[in-house]
Design a protein around this motif. Structure first.
Motif, short mmCIF file in Angstrom:
data_model
loop_
_atom_site.label_atom_id
_atom_site.label_comp_id
_atom_site.label_asym_id
_atom_site.label_seq_id
_atom_site.Cartn_x
_atom_site.Cartn_y
_atom_site.Cartn_z
N LYS B 37 36.89 25.47 36.95
CA LYS B 37 37.48 26.59 37.67
C LYS B 37 36.37 27.62 37.87
CE LYS B 37 40.95 30.10 36.39
NZ LYS B 37 41.97 30.39 35.35
N LYS B 38 36.33 28.22 39.06
CA LYS B 38 35.26 29.17 39.33
C LYS B 38 35.82 30.42 39.99
CE LYS B 38 30.63 29.51 41.34
NZ LYS B 38 30.79 30.83 41.94
N TYR B 39 35.56 31.55 39.35
CA TYR B 39 35.86 32.85 39.95
C TYR B 39 34.63 33.33 40.71
CZ TYR B 39 39.89 33.17 36.76
OH TYR B 39 41.07 32.95 36.08
N SER B 85 44.35 31.92 40.25
CA SER B 85 43.72 31.97 41.58
C SER B 85 42.21 31.90 41.43
CB SER B 85 44.14 33.25 42.31
OG SER B 85 45.54 33.28 42.51
N ALA B 86 41.61 30.86 41.99
CA ALA B 86 40.18 30.61 41.83
C ALA B 86 39.83 29.39 42.67
CB ALA B 86 39.83 30.36 40.36
N THR B 110 40.30 26.07 46.98
CA THR B 110 40.63 27.45 46.63
C THR B 110 42.13 27.57 46.44
OG1 THR B 110 38.75 28.30 47.91
CG2 THR B 110 40.51 29.86 47.37
#
Lengths: 114, 115
Positions: B37-39, B85-86, B110
């Protein structure tokens, strides 16, 4: 400490400059990685170090030169880069080389070559 | 040649509902799969993984399913929360190959979870 710290967070350099990206971890991990991520693309592996020795070089151009001075530090030396080298450079580490250990990624250095 | 594909660039779900993120791969040598997961402005964070000897792995709200015959895996998030959300990346590797430790990432999906 469960983090991988990358410095600087942002870097703008000219095509004739020499600069270095730094990565540090104090989790006792013996494998460290450099990944490159271009906009709207997935991360792509550049180099893997295992026990401070270069294990994998994904045919990266010589203008990128990695260095692992000790088990906690990983550097990426940059020289004569091109504008297309602009990207997010991610450092990661894992307990041992091999993805089943799970990687810890740093926040990255956003590099812009002008 | 995209060995790991996430064909949905984006997904929007309502808070409390299930989020299902899909991933397909082409290399039959892959035997270990991970979700990250990436913000924005952060590096990818490991979420959950699965070995090819399993077809399901569960960790709290996150479950990964693997269908080896279809070369397909999915990540289920139940219930979805706004903090989920990410961008979600699927990644794969071939353990024991000469490229041990090399992760091949998908393009990312996304996820937006609406309150």
């Amino acid at each position: 400490d469960t983090e991988v710290t990358q410095t600087p967070k942002h870097l703008v350099m000219g095509m004739t400059n020499k600069k270095s990206l730094k990565c540090e971890q104090h989790m006792g991990h013996r494998a460290m990685y450099w990944y490159k991520q271009k906009a709207k693309k997935p991360p792509e592996l550049m180099f893997v170090y295992s026990y401070e020795k270069l294990s994998i070089n994904e045919s990266v151009p010589s203008r990128f030169s990695p260095e692992c001075p000790n088990s906690s530090l990983l550097n990426l030396h940059l020289h004569a880069l091109q504008p297309e080298d602009s990207a997010l450079y991610l450092c990661a580490s894992s307990q041992e080389q091999g993805s089943n250990y799970g990687y810890t990624f740093g926040s990255g250095t956003r590099l812009t070559v002008v | 040649d995209q060995q790991v594909k996430q064909n949905s660039p984006s997904l929007s779900v309502q808070e409390g509902r299930i989020s299902i993120l899909n991933c397909d791969y082409t290399n039959s040598m892959f035997d270990y799969f991970l979700w990250y997961k990436k913000y924005p402005a952060e590096g990818p964070t490991f979420l959950i993984s699965i070995s090819s000897i399993k077809d399901k792995n569960e960790d709290g709200r996150f479950t990964v399913f693997l269908n080896k015959s279809a070369k397909h895996l999915s990540l289920h998030i139940v219930p979805s929360q706004p903090g989920d959300s990410a961008v979600y990346f699927c990644a794969a590797s071939a353990i024991g190959s000469s490229n041990t430790g090399k992760l091949i990432f998908g393009q990312g999906t996304t996820l937006q979870v609406k309150p």
